[in-house]
Design a protein around this motif. Structure first.
Motif, PDB file in Angstrom:
ATOM      1  N   ARG A  84     -46.326 124.339 -70.247  1.00 11.93           N
ATOM      2  CA  ARG A  84     -47.625 123.928 -70.041  1.00 11.93           C
ATOM      3  C   ARG A  84     -47.232 122.515 -70.222  1.00 11.93           C
ATOM      4  O   ARG A  84     -47.538 121.438 -69.619  1.00 11.93           O
ATOM      5  N   ASP A  85     -46.238 122.036 -71.414  1.00 11.10           N
ATOM      6  CA  ASP A  85     -46.175 120.250 -71.462  1.00 11.10           C
ATOM      7  C   ASP A  85     -45.597 120.080 -70.563  1.00 11.10           C
ATOM      8  O   ASP A  85     -46.311 118.739 -70.319  1.00 11.10           O
ATOM      9  N   GLY A  86     -44.603 120.482 -69.839  1.00  9.25           N
ATOM     10  CA  GLY A  86     -44.707 119.474 -68.462  1.00  9.25           C
ATOM     11  C   GLY A  86     -45.147 119.852 -67.333  1.00  9.25           C
ATOM     12  O   GLY A  86     -45.767 118.285 -66.692  1.00  9.25           O
ATOM     13  N   ALA A  87     -45.719 121.058 -66.809  1.00 10.11           N
ATOM     14  CA  ALA A  87     -47.061 121.012 -66.566  1.00 10.11           C
ATOM     15  C   ALA A  87     -48.440 119.436 -66.487  1.00 10.11           C
ATOM     16  O   ALA A  87     -48.948 119.244 -65.804  1.00 10.11           O
ATOM     17  N   THR A  88     -48.756 119.703 -68.487  1.00 12.25           N
ATOM     18  CA  THR A  88     -50.164 118.673 -68.968  1.00 12.25           C
ATOM     19  C   THR A  88     -49.677 117.363 -68.219  1.00 12.25           C
ATOM     20  O   THR A  88     -50.152 116.439 -67.946  1.00 12.25           O
ATOM     21  N   ALA A  89     -47.823 116.754 -68.737  1.00 12.33           N
ATOM     22  CA  ALA A  89     -47.557 115.510 -68.667  1.00 12.33           C
ATOM     23  C   ALA A  89     -47.283 115.420 -66.850  1.00 12.33           C
ATOM     24  O   ALA A  89     -48.195 114.036 -66.839  1.00 12.33           O
ATOM     25  N   LYS A  90     -47.189 115.862 -66.190  1.00  7.49           N
ATOM     26  CA  LYS A  90     -46.882 115.858 -64.662  1.00  7.49           C
ATOM     27  C   LYS A  90     -48.204 115.816 -64.087  1.00  7.49           C
ATOM     28  O   LYS A  90     -48.690 114.028 -63.060  1.00  7.49           O
ATOM     29  N   LEU A  91     -49.444 116.508 -64.350  1.00  7.92           N
ATOM     30  CA  LEU A  91     -50.728 116.891 -63.769  1.00  7.92           C
ATOM     31  C   LEU A  91     -50.974 115.316 -64.922  1.00  7.92           C
ATOM     32  O   LEU A  91     -52.474 114.528 -64.139  1.00  7.92           O
ATOM     33  N   GLY A  92     -51.685 114.893 -65.563  1.00  7.79           N
ATOM     34  CA  GLY A  92     -51.972 113.805 -66.346  1.00  7.79           C
ATOM     35  C   GLY A  92     -51.470 112.287 -65.771  1.00  7.79           C
ATOM     36  O   GLY A  92     -52.106 111.495 -65.491  1.00  7.79           O
ATOM     37  N   ARG A  93     -50.247 112.791 -65.284  1.00 12.76           N
ATOM     38  CA  ARG A  93     -49.887 111.407 -64.791  1.00 12.76           C
ATOM     39  C   ARG A  93     -50.539 110.974 -63.199  1.00 12.76           C
ATOM     40  O   ARG A  93     -50.521 110.136 -62.510  1.00 12.76           O
ATOM     41  N   ALA A  94     -51.083 112.217 -62.771  1.00 12.98           N
ATOM     42  CA  ALA A  94     -50.905 112.281 -61.400  1.00 12.98           C
ATOM     43  C   ALA A  94     -52.430 111.913 -61.263  1.00 12.98           C
ATOM     44  O   ALA A  94     -53.227 111.060 -60.540  1.00 12.98           O
ATOM     45  N   VAL A  95     -53.280 112.273 -62.747  1.00  8.28           N
ATOM     46  CA  VAL A  95     -55.125 111.628 -62.712  1.00  8.28           C
ATOM     47  C   VAL A  95     -54.715 110.846 -62.713  1.00  8.28           C
ATOM     48  O   VAL A  95     -55.805 109.789 -62.226  1.00  8.28           O
ATOM     49  N   HIS A  96     -53.725 110.133 -63.304  1.00  5.30           N
ATOM     50  CA  HIS A  96     -53.834 108.081 -63.648  1.00  5.30           C
ATOM     51  C   HIS A  96     -53.946 107.781 -62.243  1.00  5.30           C
ATOM     52  O   HIS A  96     -53.890 106.682 -62.086  1.00  5.30           O
ATOM     53  N   LEU A  97     -52.416 107.945 -61.246  1.00  2.00           N
ATOM     54  CA  LEU A  97     -52.417 107.421 -60.778  1.00  2.00           C
ATOM     55  C   LEU A  97     -53.428 107.460 -59.589  1.00  2.00           C
ATOM     56  O   LEU A  97     -53.851 106.391 -58.522  1.00  2.00           O
ATOM     57  N   ALA A 110     -47.889 112.419 -55.001  1.00  3.21           N
ATOM     58  CA  ALA A 110     -47.830 113.165 -54.287  1.00  3.21           C
ATOM     59  C   ALA A 110     -47.019 114.717 -55.220  1.00  3.21           C
ATOM     60  O   ALA A 110     -46.784 115.220 -55.708  1.00  3.21           O
ATOM     61  N   GLN A 111     -45.705 113.634 -55.408  1.00  2.83           N
ATOM     62  CA  GLN A 111     -44.682 113.800 -56.129  1.00  2.83           C
ATOM     63  C   GLN A 111     -45.351 114.590 -57.341  1.00  2.83           C
ATOM     64  O   GLN A 111     -44.773 115.967 -57.668  1.00  2.83           O
ATOM     65  N   ALA A 112     -45.662 114.381 -58.333  1.00  2.38           N
ATOM     66  CA  ALA A 112     -46.163 114.742 -59.864  1.00  2.38           C
ATOM     67  C   ALA A 112     -46.815 116.000 -59.310  1.00  2.38           C
ATOM     68  O   ALA A 112     -46.821 116.206 -60.156  1.00  2.38           O
ATOM     69  N   ILE A 113     -48.043 115.497 -58.667  1.00  4.51           N
ATOM     70  CA  ILE A 113     -48.859 116.724 -57.992  1.00  4.51           C
ATOM     71  C   ILE A 113     -48.151 118.634 -57.837  1.00  4.51           C
ATOM     72  O   ILE A 113     -47.932 119.423 -59.219  1.00  4.51           O
ATOM     73  N   GLN A 114     -46.992 118.163 -57.233  1.00  4.66           N
ATOM     74  CA  GLN A 114     -45.928 119.099 -56.797  1.00  4.66           C
ATOM     75  C   GLN A 114     -44.756 119.844 -57.726  1.00  4.66           C
ATOM     76  O   GLN A 114     -44.885 120.723 -58.081  1.00  4.66           O
ATOM     77  N   GLN A 115     -44.842 118.223 -58.681  1.00  3.29           N
ATOM     78  CA  GLN A 115     -43.747 118.780 -59.789  1.00  3.29           C
ATOM     79  C   GLN A 115     -44.629 119.685 -60.887  1.00  3.29           C
ATOM     80  O   GLN A 115     -43.794 120.580 -62.106  1.00  3.29           O
ATOM     81  N   GLY A 116     -45.922 118.658 -60.877  1.00  2.00           N
ATOM     82  CA  GLY A 116     -47.036 119.944 -62.323  1.00  2.00           C
ATOM     83  C   GLY A 116     -46.962 120.517 -61.886  1.00  2.00           C
ATOM     84  O   GLY A 116     -47.284 121.895 -62.468  1.00  2.00           O
ATOM     85  N   LEU A 117     -47.490 121.661 -60.637  1.00  2.00           N
ATOM     86  CA  LEU A 117     -47.370 122.546 -60.143  1.00  2.00           C
ATOM     87  C   LEU A 117     -46.576 123.720 -60.257  1.00  2.00           C
ATOM     88  O   LEU A 117     -47.075 124.826 -60.808  1.00  2.00           O
ATOM     89  N   GLU A 118     -45.431 123.306 -60.512  1.00  2.00           N
ATOM     90  CA  GLU A 118     -44.469 124.042 -60.045  1.00  2.00           C
ATOM     91  C   GLU A 118     -43.649 124.277 -61.645  1.00  2.00           C
ATOM     92  O   GLU A 118     -43.757 125.415 -61.508  1.00  2.00           O
ATOM     93  N   ALA A 119     -44.009 123.451 -62.736  1.00  2.00           N
ATOM     94  CA  ALA A 119     -43.887 123.300 -63.716  1.00  2.00           C
ATOM     95  C   ALA A 119     -45.204 124.554 -64.524  1.00  2.00           C
ATOM     96  O   ALA A 119     -44.599 125.930 -65.644  1.00  2.00           O
ATOM     97  N   ARG A 120     -46.126 124.395 -63.909  1.00  2.13           N
ATOM     98  CA  ARG A 120     -47.276 125.602 -64.080  1.00  2.13           C
ATOM     99  C   ARG A 120     -47.025 127.310 -64.188  1.00  2.13           C
ATOM    100  O   ARG A 120     -47.461 128.182 -64.242  1.00  2.13           O
ATOM    101  N   LYS A 121     -46.768 126.983 -62.668  1.00  4.00           N
ATOM    102  CA  LYS A 121     -46.082 128.350 -62.485  1.00  4.00           C
ATOM    103  C   LYS A 121     -44.675 128.827 -62.717  1.00  4.00           C
ATOM    104  O   LYS A 121     -45.085 130.489 -63.323  1.00  4.00           O
TER     105      LYS A 121
END
Length: 448
Positions: free
Chosen positions: A382-395, A367-378
């Protein structure tokens, strides 16, 4: 370790899952407590006097708050769908339930029945309420705190109702009152009634709607297409009609020298309860869980105990489910579970992570990775969003959370689920991004 306590009518059980072994000097004890309620009457047309109802009045009271701000007329079908959805919810009320409808703009208006009171559901009042919905029209601003305060006053007028619930629909941001005013309203209403919140369309603020639901221990969701409102309102009201035990608290007792690091609900959604503790006697605190029907929820407890030497063991925490009696006095204990700590020099035992604890730790991180990834994307990171959302996909992949995995796949191109390798999509529909953010806290239960 857990127990049921004998009681008339519906009963609760509490099961504790943990690795109780700590290395010499170890302090942190983690446990998952699965709380289940069994044996209610349930259902939208169940008896109007289930177990836990007070006195001879209605057992439940519900207020439906409908956004009538100017933006609800764009497109015109949005207001019509909101009226139809409210009518569907009213049709789902069981006989004997007290209810009202509030129209919300920059101020709150009683739509039905009026005069600062609640109606009692029956064939006649349901028909009158649906007729009154014709007066709902769009115009004005948005001040959600005023809607909640009116709902609270109305629900309080039904003093005999043991279950008090709100349903709130908005299509826009809370622009006609300050964030502090909304926060004050939520603080006033917390513990007085529960509330499900819905955002329709894509012009509302996810954090705002989720914050309302979180403060009032309800659910939050998006209805991107207004045509889906009636089905969603019906499901919400059916769930509300299944609630039969109100004001249940998770009571946590800890011994001298121990401290509570956190208490979180982790299924069906992630909800941090740590800051909602109220004192309940010596070394005990109560955490609100809201109203219950026949359902099961999981809670993650983390307690820090005084360090000890190998061979020592202690009761790290005692977990109870308690509910206040109708007339006040000593709370009734519904179930109990024990959390233990045992110090050992067996490295394998002390380093093993309990599967339930591991699973839900991962769900909270998801949940935290998704929220942080979307915040970074907004924010354009892009690098931060890719890392966080990638971690979310793995989890999501490793935990079996397929629904979240599907939502993530609408925001990123998944190269490798197992490693969390993703690429951000160039174009993402706003509804898809908002759905992912709104539902980021929904979890899947551990596979037994």
């Amino acid at each position: 370790m857990g127990s049921d306590l004998e009681a008339a009518g519906p009963r609760f059980s509490a099961e504790v899952y943990q690795n109780e072994y700590l290395p010499a000097g170890g302090r942190e004890v983690n446990a998952i407590v699965t709380v289940t309620r069994h044996g209610g009457t349930g259902g939208p047309r169940a008896s109007a006097q289930p177990t836990g109802a007070r006195g001879g009045g209605p057992d439940a009271a519900v207020v439906i708050m409908v956004d009538c701000s100017g933006s609800m007329q764009y497109p015109p079908t949005k207001m019509r769908n909101a009226r139809d959805a409210t009518a569907a919810a009213i049709g789902t009320l069981r006989d004997g339930v007290a209810f009202a409808v509030v129209g919300g703009t920059h101020q709150a208006r009683e739509v039905y029945p009026g005069d600062g009171r609640l109606a009692v559901a029956g064939a006649g009042t349901r028909a009158e309420a649906v007729h009154a919905l014709r007066s709902l029209s769009a115009g004005g601003g948005t001040a959600i705190g005023t809607w909640l305060r009116l709902a609270d006053r109305l629900l309080s007028s039904g003093a005999d109702a043991s279950i008090r619930h709100g349903i709130l629909l908005t299509d826009g941001r809370n622009e006609h009152e300050s964030p502090e005013a909304l926060r004050a309203a939520l603080e006033e209403c917390a513990g007085r009634f529960t509330c499900d919140a819905r955002g329709v369309g894509t012009d509302w603020e996810v954090k705002e709607v989720r914050g309302i639901a979180s403060a009032l221990l309800g659910s939050a969701d998006i209805v991107a297409d207004p045509a889906g409102l009636a089905a969603d309102f019906t499901r919400m009201m059916e769930t509300a009609m299944g609630k039969e035990v109100a004001d249940v608290h998770l009571r946590l007792w800890t011994p001298v020298g121990a401290e509570v690091a956190f208490v979180k609900q982790v299924a069906p959604t992630v909800q941090d309860l740590t800051d909602r503790r109220t004192d309940a006697g010596a070394r005990a605190g109560d955490y609100p869980t809201g109203s219950w029907g026949d359902e099961s929820r999981d809670y993650h407890l983390c307690v820090r105990v005084p360090p000890a030497e190998v061979g020592r063991e202690m009761l790290a925490a005692r977990v109870s489910l308690v509910v206040p009696p109708p007339g006040g006095g000593t709370p009734e204990k519904l179930a109990q579970g024990l959390v233990r700590a045992v110090w050992t020099d067996d490295v394998a035992a002390s380093t093993s992570i309990n599967p339930q604890v591991a699973h839900y730790t991962g769900q909270a991180e998801l949940a935290q990775a998704i929220q942080q990834g979307l915040e970074a994307r907004k924010s354009g990171d892009r690098d931060g969003a890719t890392a966080k959302l990638g971690r979310a996909v793995h989890l999501a992949h490793t935990s079996g959370n397929e629904e979240t995995a599907k939502l993530l796949a609408k925001v990123v191109d998944v190269v490798d689920r197992a490693t969390g390798t993703v690429r951000l999509k160039r174009e993402v529909a706003e509804a898809d991004e908002m759905t992912l953010e709104t539902r980021s806290t929904k979890t899947v239960r551990v596979k037994k």
